[in-house]
Design an enzyme around this catalytic site. Sequence first.
Site, PDB file in Angstrom:
ATOM      1  CB  SER A  24      -0.288   1.970   9.845  1.00  0.00           C
ATOM      2  OG  SER A  24       0.950   2.476  10.288  1.00  0.00           O
ATOM      3  CE  LYS A  67      -0.531   5.887  12.078  1.00  0.00           C
ATOM      4  NZ  LYS A  67       0.326   4.824  11.554  1.00  0.00           N
ATOM      5  CB  SER A 124       0.018   5.745   7.502  1.00  0.00           C
ATOM      6  OG  SER A 124      -0.133   4.857   8.568  1.00  0.00           O
ATOM      7  CE  LYS A 173      -3.489   4.507   8.382  1.00  0.00           C
ATOM      8  NZ  LYS A 173      -2.529   3.961   7.401  1.00  0.00           N
TER       9      LYS A 173
END
Length: 380
Positions: free
Chosen positions: A59, A62, A119, A223
Site C-alpha cells: 500500500s 498509495k 489505507s 504511508k
Amino acid sequence: MKRYAAALLSAAVLMLPLLSPARAASAPAVDAGAAILMEKETGTILYEQNSHDKLEPASVTKVMTLLLVMEAVDEGRVSLDDLVTVSAHAAGMGGSQTYMEQGEQFTVRDMLKAVAVVSGNDAAVALAEHLSGSEESFVALMNRRAAELGMTDTAFQNCTGLPAAGHLTSAHDIAVMSRELILNHPGIREFTTIWMDSIRDGAFQLVNTNKLIRFYEGATGLKTGSTDAALYCLSATAEKDGMELIAVILKAPTSDVRFASAQALLNFGFANYTLTDVYPSQALPPIDVLLGEQAQVQGVLSRSSRILVEKTELNAVTTELTLCENVEAPVEAGQKLGEMKVLVNGQVREAIPIVAAQAVERLTVPGIFLRFLRTLFMAG
C-alpha cells in the site's frame, strides 16, 4: 572579472554528493530488504541499502495515488468538498478498506482521509475513478507521472498496491514520489498527521496504520503497506528544526521492525545533518553599467543559498564571490553578473548565480549627448 573573497555567516543548499562508505558505516543497520533516507528540500540521499532493488511496495503504492489527487486539488481541477460516488468496482476491492458501499458518496476530503489514515483500497479506487474515469486510466497517469519524476525502477499495475504481477518499485523511487508529495503539496499533512478520526459523521472510526504518528516526535506521515509477498513496508516522514526527512523501508520481516528501522534512520539523519543558510559576509557591490541610463546595477543571489551539511561541517563552510567589473547596457533583469561559490572544507558544494536585480536600458544618442553636456558643465 573581479574576485571578492567572502567569509561565511552560516551555511546551506543543493545536493550533497552521495555518502562515502566511511559515512555510511556510521549509519544504523537496517533489517529490511531495502531502505533509503532522503532529505526533503535538497533531495540528498543520506543512507541507502539496496535502494534500487525492484520490490513489491504493497500500500505504499498509495503515495502516488495521493500525489495525483493532491495535484488535482492544488491545481483546482478537484475540490476537497466534491462528492465522490463509490462504484461497484471500488466497493469490491477488499483488503484494507472502509467498507464503502456501491452508490455511497463521500467528499474528496473524507476519501483522502480514508486512504491516508487507514489505507482504504475502496477509497483509493473511488478517487482514481473520480479523477480519470477508470482505475486503468488512473494507473496510466501514475506510470506517466513516475516517468516524469525519473522513477525508472517503477511499474504500477493498480492504485492500491494489492498484489499484481509486475507491480514493482524501489525504495529510491518511493522516496522520490514521497518527496514530491510533501515538498510541493504540504496540504497532505492535514490527512497524514491524523492519529484518530472518523468518517460517516462519526459512525466509522479511523486509526492511523502508521504508529510513528503517535509515538515519534515530529512525524508528518506518510504511508504504510504490507502483504504476504511484500512483507512490511513504510515511507515515514518527520520534521525537526526546519528539516524534513523521508525514511523508506521495504520488505521488513515484521511490522515492529519496519517502524524501528525507520525511526533509527530518522534519528541518524536528525542527529548528524542540518540545513542552514549561507550569505556573503559583505554586501554585494553594485556593478558599473556602460552606456546605461543608470550608471550601476545591483546584483542579487538568484535563489536561496540553503544547503544541507553534516553538523560537524558547520564551521567549515566558506563562500567566494566572482563578479563582473562592468557590464554593457542594455541589462536585463535576471541577467547573470557573477556567482557565489559555497565551499565546505574547501570543496565547492554549489555555485549560485548572481543576477541583476533590475533592468537598465541603453542610452539613446540624445541621452549620450545630454550626459556629455552634464559632464562638461560639472567639470567647468
